[in-house]
Design a protein around this motif. Structure first.
Motif, short mmCIF file in Angstrom:
data_model
loop_
_atom_site.label_atom_id
_atom_site.label_comp_id
_atom_site.label_asym_id
_atom_site.label_seq_id
_atom_site.Cartn_x
_atom_site.Cartn_y
_atom_site.Cartn_z
N ILE A 283 -22.71 -1.06 27.01
CA ILE A 283 -22.06 -2.03 26.13
C ILE A 283 -22.71 -2.06 24.74
CG2 ILE A 283 -21.75 -4.52 25.78
CD1 ILE A 283 -20.92 -4.68 28.75
N PRO A 284 -24.03 -1.99 24.62
CA PRO A 284 -24.63 -2.04 23.27
C PRO A 284 -24.14 -0.95 22.32
CG PRO A 284 -26.31 -2.43 24.93
CD PRO A 284 -25.06 -2.02 25.67
N PHE A 285 -23.64 0.16 22.84
CA PHE A 285 -23.19 1.23 21.96
C PHE A 285 -21.86 0.91 21.28
CE2 PHE A 285 -26.24 3.13 24.82
CZ PHE A 285 -27.11 3.69 23.89
N GLY A 286 -21.19 -0.12 21.75
CA GLY A 286 -19.98 -0.59 21.08
C GLY A 286 -20.28 -1.30 19.78
N PHE A 287 -21.55 -1.62 19.55
CA PHE A 287 -21.98 -2.31 18.34
C PHE A 287 -22.48 -1.36 17.26
CE2 PHE A 287 -21.98 -5.48 21.58
CZ PHE A 287 -21.78 -6.70 20.96
N LEU A 288 -22.33 -0.05 17.47
CA LEU A 288 -22.87 0.93 16.51
C LEU A 288 -22.28 0.79 15.11
CD1 LEU A 288 -23.22 4.08 18.78
CD2 LEU A 288 -25.07 2.74 17.74
N GLY A 289 -21.15 0.12 14.99
CA GLY A 289 -20.57 -0.16 13.68
C GLY A 289 -21.49 -1.01 12.81
N TRP A 290 -22.45 -1.69 13.42
CA TRP A 290 -23.42 -2.47 12.66
C TRP A 290 -24.45 -1.57 11.99
CZ3 TRP A 290 -24.66 -7.19 16.31
CH2 TRP A 290 -23.57 -8.05 16.32
N ILE A 291 -24.51 -0.32 12.43
CA ILE A 291 -25.44 0.64 11.83
C ILE A 291 -24.70 1.54 10.84
CG2 ILE A 291 -26.92 2.64 12.31
CD1 ILE A 291 -27.70 1.26 14.92
N SER A 292 -23.52 2.00 11.22
CA SER A 292 -22.73 2.89 10.37
C SER A 292 -21.30 2.35 10.26
CB SER A 292 -22.70 4.30 10.96
OG SER A 292 -21.77 5.11 10.26
N LEU A 293 -20.86 2.12 9.05
CA LEU A 293 -19.51 1.58 8.84
C LEU A 293 -18.43 2.49 9.42
CD1 LEU A 293 -19.78 0.12 5.22
CD2 LEU A 293 -19.78 -1.11 7.41
N LYS A 294 -18.68 3.79 9.48
CA LYS A 294 -17.71 4.73 10.06
C LYS A 294 -17.42 4.38 11.51
CE LYS A 294 -18.98 8.69 7.22
NZ LYS A 294 -19.57 10.03 7.21
N LEU A 295 -18.42 3.82 12.20
CA LEU A 295 -18.27 3.52 13.63
C LEU A 295 -17.65 2.15 13.86
CD1 LEU A 295 -21.61 5.09 14.87
CD2 LEU A 295 -19.32 6.08 14.94
N ASP B 166 -14.56 1.81 13.24
CA ASP B 166 -13.24 2.25 13.66
C ASP B 166 -13.32 2.68 15.14
OD1 ASP B 166 -10.48 3.36 13.24
OD2 ASP B 166 -11.55 5.23 13.72
N LEU B 167 -12.48 2.11 15.98
CA LEU B 167 -12.55 2.37 17.42
C LEU B 167 -12.40 3.85 17.75
CD1 LEU B 167 -12.85 1.36 20.31
CD2 LEU B 167 -10.38 0.93 20.32
N LYS B 168 -11.46 4.53 17.13
CA LYS B 168 -11.27 5.96 17.41
C LYS B 168 -12.53 6.76 17.10
CE LYS B 168 -6.34 6.76 16.71
NZ LYS B 168 -5.38 7.46 15.84
N THR B 169 -13.11 6.50 15.94
CA THR B 169 -14.31 7.23 15.53
C THR B 169 -15.48 6.91 16.46
OG1 THR B 169 -13.55 7.15 13.24
CG2 THR B 169 -15.88 7.67 13.59
N LEU B 170 -15.61 5.63 16.81
CA LEU B 170 -16.68 5.22 17.72
C LEU B 170 -16.53 5.94 19.05
CD1 LEU B 170 -19.09 3.35 18.54
CD2 LEU B 170 -17.33 1.81 19.42
N LEU B 171 -15.34 5.90 19.63
CA LEU B 171 -15.14 6.51 20.94
C LEU B 171 -15.29 8.03 20.89
CD1 LEU B 171 -12.26 4.37 22.50
CD2 LEU B 171 -14.73 4.22 22.90
N PHE B 172 -14.80 8.67 19.84
CA PHE B 172 -14.97 10.12 19.72
C PHE B 172 -16.45 10.47 19.64
CE2 PHE B 172 -15.58 13.96 17.21
CZ PHE B 172 -14.85 14.87 17.96
N THR B 173 -17.19 9.74 18.83
CA THR B 173 -18.63 9.98 18.67
C THR B 173 -19.36 9.70 19.98
OG1 THR B 173 -18.47 9.37 16.34
CG2 THR B 173 -20.68 9.34 17.32
N PHE B 174 -19.04 8.58 20.62
CA PHE B 174 -19.70 8.21 21.86
C PHE B 174 -19.42 9.23 22.97
CE2 PHE B 174 -20.04 6.26 25.99
CZ PHE B 174 -21.32 5.75 25.94
N ILE B 175 -18.16 9.60 23.13
CA ILE B 175 -17.80 10.56 24.18
C ILE B 175 -18.50 11.90 23.94
CG2 ILE B 175 -15.89 11.93 25.15
CD1 ILE B 175 -14.13 9.37 24.74
N SER B 176 -18.54 12.33 22.70
CA SER B 176 -19.25 13.57 22.37
C SER B 176 -20.71 13.49 22.78
CB SER B 176 -19.15 13.87 20.87
OG SER B 176 -17.81 14.03 20.49
N ALA B 177 -21.36 12.38 22.44
CA ALA B 177 -22.78 12.20 22.76
C ALA B 177 -23.02 12.12 24.27
CB ALA B 177 -23.33 10.96 22.07
N ILE B 178 -22.17 11.38 24.98
CA ILE B 178 -22.41 11.20 26.41
C ILE B 178 -22.11 12.48 27.18
CG2 ILE B 178 -20.19 10.25 27.22
CD1 ILE B 178 -23.68 8.91 28.06
N VAL B 179 -21.17 13.28 26.70
CA VAL B 179 -20.92 14.59 27.33
C VAL B 179 -22.13 15.50 27.15
CG1 VAL B 179 -19.53 16.70 27.15
CG2 VAL B 179 -18.40 14.49 27.32
#
Length: 139
Positions: A68-80, A82-95
């Motif tokens: 759940i804390p990774f859903g807050f990454l927009g507080w670090i980077s404005l790009k994140l 955006d839900l699509k960008t956050l999920l794309f970045t997160f899925i890439s990292a977790i894979v």
């Protein structure tokens, strides 16, 4: 204040989570590289074959709640923000993390983990929006 605490805490939290994923809970290196690629069914089979609800909550719930804390990454980077960008970045990292577990044999590459972890990040994103709206959090 909340954003500042998050920015300070997310790095050690991530390191702790990586420790758990590779070495925690008595993990040892498998003899073979293992992967589970059948989505949902492996989790259903785990639940059916589980001895206790405690195990189910720890494994399945943990795979959601701990991310759940990774859903807050927009507080670090404005790009994140955006839900699509956050999920794309997160899925890439977790894979990548799951692949490292596979290649190091310190875990199993599980598609269900990717799905559950991503659901946790998504819930975190929704929670972040709710907190921002309720508390009028600005940078």
């Amino acid at each position: 204040m909340l954003k500042k605490f998050y920015k300070i805490g997310i790095v050690p939290y991530t390191v702790f989570l990586l420790y758990l994923m590779f070495f925690g809970m008595g993990r040892t290196q498998y003899e073979d590289n293992l992967l589970t690629i059948e989505p949902i069914f492996s989790t259903i089979n785990f639940i059916k074959g589980s001895i206790s609800w405690k195990d189910i909550i720890i494994i399945v719930g943990g795979n959601i709640i701990m991310f759940i804390p990774f859903g807050f990454l927009g507080w670090i980077s404005l790009k994140l923000n955006d839900l699509k960008t956050l999920l794309f970045t997160f899925i890439s990292a977790i894979v990548i993390v799951e692949a490292l577990q596979y290649f190091s044999r310190m875990g199993i590459f599980e598609v269900d983990d990717v799905l559950l972890n991503t659901f946790g990040a998504f819930l975190g994103f929704l929670l972040k929006i709710l907190i921002e709206e309720k508390c009028k959090i600005v940078d």
